[in-house]
Write a protein that holds these residues in place. Structure first.
Motif, PDB file in Angstrom:
ATOM      1  N   THR A  19       0.880  -1.245  -0.006  1.00 54.84           N
ATOM      2  CA  THR A  19      -0.115   0.051  -0.120  1.00 54.84           C
ATOM      3  C   THR A  19       0.891   1.097  -0.056  1.00 54.84           C
ATOM      4  N   ASP A  47       0.262  -5.362   2.746  1.00 57.41           N
ATOM      5  CA  ASP A  47       1.327  -4.907   3.493  1.00 57.41           C
ATOM      6  C   ASP A  47       1.524  -3.300   3.628  1.00 57.41           C
ATOM      7  N   TYR A  52       4.580   5.038   5.737  1.00 60.61           N
ATOM      8  CA  TYR A  52       3.979   5.381   4.466  1.00 60.61           C
ATOM      9  C   TYR A  52       3.163   6.503   4.483  1.00 60.61           C
ATOM     10  N   HIS A 111      11.353  -2.201  10.590  1.00 66.32           N
ATOM     11  CA  HIS A 111      11.402  -1.737   9.227  1.00 66.32           C
ATOM     12  C   HIS A 111      12.648  -1.945   8.691  1.00 66.32           C
ATOM     13  N   ASN A 142      14.545  -5.490   5.471  1.00 68.61           N
ATOM     14  CA  ASN A 142      16.016  -4.902   5.364  1.00 68.61           C
ATOM     15  C   ASN A 142      17.068  -5.132   6.210  1.00 68.61           C
ATOM     16  N   GLN A 166      11.387  -9.462   5.280  1.00 61.19           N
ATOM     17  CA  GLN A 166      10.998  -8.806   3.965  1.00 61.19           C
ATOM     18  C   GLN A 166      12.091  -8.149   3.326  1.00 61.19           C
ATOM     19  N   TYR A 194       9.891  -7.377  -1.535  1.00 58.83           N
ATOM     20  CA  TYR A 194       9.176  -6.175  -2.343  1.00 58.83           C
ATOM     21  C   TYR A 194       9.807  -5.960  -3.519  1.00 58.83           C
ATOM     22  N   PRO A 196       9.039  -6.201  -6.972  1.00 57.39           N
ATOM     23  CA  PRO A 196       9.336  -7.233  -7.753  1.00 57.39           C
ATOM     24  C   PRO A 196       9.369  -6.496  -9.161  1.00 57.39           C
ATOM     25  N   GLY A 200       9.217  -0.163 -11.077  1.00 56.14           N
ATOM     26  CA  GLY A 200       8.399   0.086 -12.387  1.00 56.14           C
ATOM     27  C   GLY A 200       9.489  -0.191 -13.455  1.00 56.14           C
ATOM     28  N   THR A 203       8.801  -2.962 -16.153  1.00 59.35           N
ATOM     29  CA  THR A 203       7.637  -2.981 -17.059  1.00 59.35           C
ATOM     30  C   THR A 203       8.141  -2.727 -18.328  1.00 59.35           C
ATOM     31  N   GLU A 216      10.736  10.578 -11.399  1.00 54.75           N
ATOM     32  CA  GLU A 216      10.089  11.598 -10.665  1.00 54.75           C
ATOM     33  C   GLU A 216      10.760  11.637  -9.146  1.00 54.75           C
ATOM     34  N   GLN A 273      -2.610  -0.217 -14.280  1.00 56.64           N
ATOM     35  CA  GLN A 273      -1.042  -0.684 -13.830  1.00 56.64           C
ATOM     36  C   GLN A 273      -0.987  -1.993 -13.363  1.00 56.64           C
ATOM     37  N   PRO A 276      -1.437  -6.266 -14.960  1.00 53.17           N
ATOM     38  CA  PRO A 276      -0.388  -7.058 -15.582  1.00 53.17           C
ATOM     39  C   PRO A 276       0.196  -7.870 -14.460  1.00 53.17           C
TER      40      PRO A 276
HETATM   41  N1  LIG Z   1      10.159  -3.086   3.491  1.00 51.32           N
HETATM   42  C1  LIG Z   1      10.546  -2.162   2.744  1.00 51.32           C
HETATM   43  O1  LIG Z   1      11.646  -1.408   2.899  1.00 51.32           O
HETATM   44  C2  LIG Z   1       9.871  -1.960   1.444  1.00 51.32           C
HETATM   45  C3  LIG Z   1      10.255  -0.898   0.487  1.00 51.32           C
HETATM   46  C4  LIG Z   1       9.529  -0.562  -0.679  1.00 51.32           C
HETATM   47  C5  LIG Z   1       8.500  -1.276  -0.796  1.00 51.32           C
HETATM   48  N2  LIG Z   1       7.878  -2.092   0.048  1.00 51.32           N
HETATM   49  C6  LIG Z   1       6.518  -3.058  -0.006  1.00 51.32           C
HETATM   50  O2  LIG Z   1       6.681  -3.465  -1.375  1.00 51.32           O
HETATM   51  C7  LIG Z   1       5.391  -2.931  -1.972  1.00 51.32           C
HETATM   52  C8  LIG Z   1       5.725  -2.865  -3.479  1.00 51.32           C
HETATM   53  O3  LIG Z   1       6.977  -2.112  -3.658  1.00 51.32           O
HETATM   54  P1  LIG Z   1       7.121  -1.152  -5.020  1.00 51.32           P
HETATM   55  O4  LIG Z   1       5.858  -0.255  -5.268  1.00 51.32           O
HETATM   56  O5  LIG Z   1       8.477  -0.771  -4.957  1.00 51.32           O
HETATM   57  O6  LIG Z   1       7.094  -2.579  -6.088  1.00 51.32           O
HETATM   58  P2  LIG Z   1       7.283  -2.572  -7.656  1.00 51.32           P
HETATM   59  O7  LIG Z   1       6.353  -3.508  -8.243  1.00 51.32           O
HETATM   60  O8  LIG Z   1       8.814  -2.810  -7.942  1.00 51.32           O
HETATM   61  O9  LIG Z   1       6.801  -0.886  -8.314  1.00 51.32           O
HETATM   62  C9  LIG Z   1       5.537  -0.522  -8.611  1.00 51.32           C
HETATM   63  C10 LIG Z   1       5.519   0.597  -9.152  1.00 51.32           C
HETATM   64  O10 LIG Z   1       5.918   0.393 -10.602  1.00 51.32           O
HETATM   65  C11 LIG Z   1       5.165   1.035 -11.686  1.00 51.32           C
HETATM   66  N3  LIG Z   1       4.214   0.290 -12.201  1.00 51.32           N
HETATM   67  C12 LIG Z   1       3.438  -1.079 -11.687  1.00 51.32           C
HETATM   68  N4  LIG Z   1       2.924  -1.470 -12.809  1.00 51.32           N
HETATM   69  C13 LIG Z   1       3.213  -0.655 -13.836  1.00 51.32           C
HETATM   70  C14 LIG Z   1       2.534  -1.006 -15.217  1.00 51.32           C
HETATM   71  N5  LIG Z   1       1.791  -1.912 -15.390  1.00 51.32           N
HETATM   72  N6  LIG Z   1       2.993  -0.074 -16.169  1.00 51.32           N
HETATM   73  C15 LIG Z   1       3.776   0.993 -15.580  1.00 51.32           C
HETATM   74  N7  LIG Z   1       4.191   1.060 -14.301  1.00 51.32           N
HETATM   75  C16 LIG Z   1       3.941   0.454 -13.461  1.00 51.32           C
HETATM   76  C17 LIG Z   1       4.473   1.960 -10.727  1.00 51.32           C
HETATM   77  O11 LIG Z   1       5.201   3.213 -10.476  1.00 51.32           O
HETATM   78  P3  LIG Z   1       5.087   4.512 -11.344  1.00 51.32           P
HETATM   79  O12 LIG Z   1       3.949   4.670 -12.207  1.00 51.32           O
HETATM   80  O13 LIG Z   1       5.407   5.748 -10.295  1.00 51.32           O
HETATM   81  O14 LIG Z   1       6.160   4.386 -12.113  1.00 51.32           O
HETATM   82  C18 LIG Z   1       4.249   1.315  -9.464  1.00 51.32           C
HETATM   83  O15 LIG Z   1       4.198   2.143  -7.941  1.00 51.32           O
HETATM   84  C19 LIG Z   1       5.126  -1.521  -1.365  1.00 51.32           C
HETATM   85  O16 LIG Z   1       3.741  -0.987  -1.520  1.00 51.32           O
HETATM   86  C20 LIG Z   1       5.515  -1.800  -0.067  1.00 51.32           C
HETATM   87  O17 LIG Z   1       4.226  -2.349   0.719  1.00 51.32           O
HETATM   88  C21 LIG Z   1       8.719  -2.255   1.232  1.00 51.32           C
END
Ligand SMILES: NC(=O)c1ccc[n+]([C@@H]2O[C@H](COP(=O)([O-])OP(=O)(O)OC[C@H]3O[C@@H](n4cnc5c(N)ncnc54)[C@H](OP(=O)(O)O)[C@@H]3O)[C@@H](O)[C@H]2O)c1
Length: 311
Positions: A19, A47, A52, A111, A142, A166, A194, A196, A200, A203, A216, A273, A276
């Motif tokens: 989230t 999560d 956040y 965290h 981490n 995580q 986290y 995956p 972005g 993609t 950004e 988004q 997929p």
């Molecule tokens: N423990 C930690 O320290 C930690 C750190 C990071 C994340 N997390 C957790 O992991 C989750 C996922 O992390 P993440 O957001 O970094 O995952 P991610 O899957 O690597 O990136 C997601 C981002 O990719 C872009 N995206 C996703 N689908 C897309 C599509 N079809 N087309 C174009 N752009 C696309 C979007 O960003 P844009 O549109 O802005 O490009 C989206 O916010 C978080 O919500 C959080 O719960 C934990």
């Protein structure tokens, strides 16, 4: 291996939803649409973190989960930006529970590893909160593998254990393969991984001239700034086209396909988004397909030298 079971006894699906964009790139309506799509797809593990979006992520999530609570797995994290004392951690957790509208969560994470606060005191707090039934599973995020095992030794002494870690894990961030994922397999710890999509990058949109988090937010631009990462990301769409799926689908399925069976956390800024990534839930990647994608990026160096004698 830790199996996530909800309060009502339902086993969680392999994948989770994160989230971190709720209340930032995703407004209330977009967040709701993604939450509903996850539920429809069978995802019940969500999560979040105290850190956040100034609390909005926990507040939105709390609002959405209320009618479904007993069959969900809700994880939050404390201690990313807390002052270096245990009472500050405790009050972050109280704040998180209030925002979520929950007396207890399913997973409580530290965290990050905080070298300025006794690990014993931090694990003691987690164990105490578990004994008070304010969290069901104990977790850290981490942490290096040695830090997890140090935490584990403390937890075992207290009569409990670290159930979940995580780490970051994607085709362009493979450090977890060296020690963390093998540790998870050996110790029966679940890895909830986290990013995956590499924020972005995977993609394929940047290779096509698109914009997003990496362009950004300079922190993400730096995290995923190496040339070979962009080269790998540029090759992914071609492979995905040949298979007939979106590159994001392949990237998420790849992260899930490690032999330690990690649980990737999906995320997006909109339902469009997210689609997929959700498609990856129905993909079973063969070892050959995994190898083909794995070959796109460098394998990280092993954790020890002198591996030539025993392979
Ligand atoms: N423990 C930690 O320290 C930690 C750190 C990071 C994340 N997390 C957790 O992991 C989750 C996922 O992390 P993440 O957001 O970094 O995952 P991610 O899957 O690597 O990136 C997601 C981002 O990719 C872009 N995206 C996703 N689908 C897309 C599509 N079809 N087309 C174009 N752009 C696309 C979007 O960003 P844009 O549109 O802005 O490009 C989206 O916010 C978080 O919500 C959080 O719960 C934990």
């Amino acid at each position: 291996m830790t199996e996530l079971i909800s309060i009502d006894g339902t086993a969680s699906c392999r994948f989770a939803f994160g989230t971190m964009q709720f209340g930032d790139q995703a407004d209330l309506a977009a967040s709701r649409a993604m939450f509903d799509a996850c539920i429809e797809a069978g995802i019940t593990h969500f999560d979040t973190a105290n850190l956040y979006t100034g609390g909005a992520a926990e507040q939105y999530l709390g609002q959405f989960i209320a009618p479904l609570r007993a069959r969900l797995i809700i994880g939050t994290k404390i201690g990313y930006d807390a002052p270096d004392n245990v009472e500050a951690l405790r009050s972050q957790f109280d704040m998180s529970r209030a925002r979520l509208g929950l007396d207890s969560v399913d997973i409580l994470y530290l965290h990050r590893f905080n070298p300025n606060l006794s690990l014993e005191a931090q694990i003691d707090l987690l164990a105490e909160l578990q004994a008070q039934k304010q969290t069901r599973y104990l977790a850290v995020s981490n942490f290096a593998a040695w830090q997890v095992m140090k935490a584990q030794a403390i937890a075992i002494n207290l009569g409990t254990k670290i159930d979940i870690v995580q780490p970051m894990y994607s085709l362009v961030k493979r450090q977890a393969e060296v020690e963390i994922l093998p540790m998870c397999a050996a110790e029966g710890i679940l890895a909830v991984t986290y990013s995956p999509l590499g924020g972005g990058l995977l993609t394929g949109k940047y290779a096509a001239g698109g914009t997003g988090r990496l362009s950004e937010d300079h922190r993400y631009g730096a995290r995923y700034g190496l040339g070979w990462m962009h080269e790998a990301a540029a090759k992914l769409p071609e492979i995905a086209d040949a298979v007939g799926v979106h590159p994001a689908t392949l990237a998420v399925a790849w992260a899930a396909s490690h032999s330690s069976r990690p649980a990737p956390i999906l995320s997006a800024r909109s339902l469009e988004q997210l689609r997929p990534s959700l498609d990856a839930l129905s993909i079973k990647m063969s070892p050959e397909e995994r190898d083909r994608l794995t070959a796109l990026t460098p394998t990280p160096a092993p954790a020890t030298d002198r591996i030539e004698e025993h392979g």
